[in-house]
Design an enzyme around this catalytic site. Structure first.
Site: not given
Ligand code: NAP
Length: 268
Positions: A52, A127, A166, A168
């Site tokens: 993703d 987001e 789904t 962050y």
């Molecule tokens: P990352 O921190 O390396 O990975 C973020 C994780 O979020 C990965 O496992 C990714 O899946 C998953 N993801 C991204 N979009 C998703 C979606 N729409 N539905 C479900 N899971 C999703 O960051 P990145 O790869 O650059 O992605 C940026 C995204 O990370 C941001 O948009 C934010 O939503 C998310 N994020 C999440 C957190 C948290 O959950 N605590 C913290 C910071 C950022 P894959 O493994 O398939 O790439």
């Protein structure tokens, strides 16, 4: 027979690059021109190999393209990603026969204006996150439409699209939203609730026609706007407006796609 141009991007891992080579050979044999860049004039399809996160980076590097995007999942989760590396032949056959649908995903836009006349917009497929520097809390006056709602204090606010619900948003305790709904979800991050500060502790949902207005209480605070993980630093922020944007991302889906089945298999 000469066909249209297909742009193929990867996250650069060995498995993604291996799949790219196989895919390029199959598409070239069918007469497609395969490129590693995107041109709005002649790209008919973008293929992204990875997870993703890779799809998010492709969407941003192509500046939210109009053409359809299909994801091949070599990552971990794969909410956006539609097909597995084992199904490349089925994918090409379904694509050629038009056996697919387009899932039109809405995006979120933040427009930031500052004291010194800076005015910039940021788009997110997942987001927009509004946060302070390092571990400082931020203090924000929040309005919905024309109505002042709350004085928020905490780590930040996350405004998620249904497709981003789904990601962050879910980790923060926000709700999973079916992408067929047109709304924004505002989820607080560590909101303070004391006699000095009062903030909502749960997510709130906004309909498409309402925008969120955010004004920092102290205009010299450093504020970060993070769209899909891409950070921009601001100081002297006068106002941040967050709305559903007119820009859409078009994901290609095949006959077995079902959002809730994906939710079940990925989370439960
Ligand atoms: P990352 O921190 O390396 O990975 C973020 C994780 O979020 C990965 O496992 C990714 O899946 C998953 N993801 C991204 N979009 C998703 C979606 N729409 N539905 C479900 N899971 C999703 O960051 P990145 O790869 O650059 O992605 C940026 C995204 O990370 C941001 O948009 C934010 O939503 C998310 N994020 C999440 C957190 C948290 O959950 N605590 C913290 C910071 C950022 P894959 O493994 O398939 O790439």
């Amino acid at each position: 027979m000469k066909r249209g141009c297909i742009s193929v991007f990867t996250n650069g891992t060995d498995i993604s690059l291996k799949n790219r080579s196989m895919l390029v050979e199959k598409l070239s044999n069918k007469g497609y021109e395969v490129r590693n860049d995107y041109s709005p004039a002649d790209t008919e399809l973008i293929i992204c190999i990875g997870g993703d996160g890779a799809l998010l980076r492709t969407v941003h590097s192509c500046n939210f393209p109009d053409c359809p995007i299909i994801g091949i999942n070599t990552g971990h989760l794969g909410f956006f990603q539609e097909i597995s590396p084992e199904s490349l032949d089925d994918f090409i056959s379904d694509y050629e026969q038009g056996e697919y649908s387009i899932q039109k995903l809405s995006t979120v836009k933040a427009t930031v204006t500052t004291d010194n006349g800076r005015c910039e917009s940021h788009l997110g497929l997942n987001e927009i996150l509004i946060k302070g520097r390092h571990s400082y809390s931020i203090h924000l006056d929040i309005s919905i439409g024309e109505t002042p709602i709350e004085r928020f204090s905490g780590d930040g606010l996350l405004v998620a699209t249904p497709a981003g619900s789904t990601a962050y948003n879910y980790s923060l305790g926000g709700s999973i939203v079916d992408p067929r709904l047109k709304l924004l979800q505002v989820t607080p991050i560590a909101p303070m609730n004391t006699t000095a500060y009062r903030s909502f502790t749960s997510s709130i949902l906004l309909p498409a026609e309402l925008s969120l207005g955010v004004t920092p209480e102290h205009s010299d605070d450093v504020i970060y706007i993070v769209n899909d993980g891409i950070e921009t630093e601001y100081s002297g922020v006068k106002k941040i407006g967050v709305t559903i944007s007119d820009t859409h991302v078009r994901l290609m889906r095949f006959k077995n796609y079902d959002f809730w089945n994906k939710v079940k298999t990925k989370f439960l």
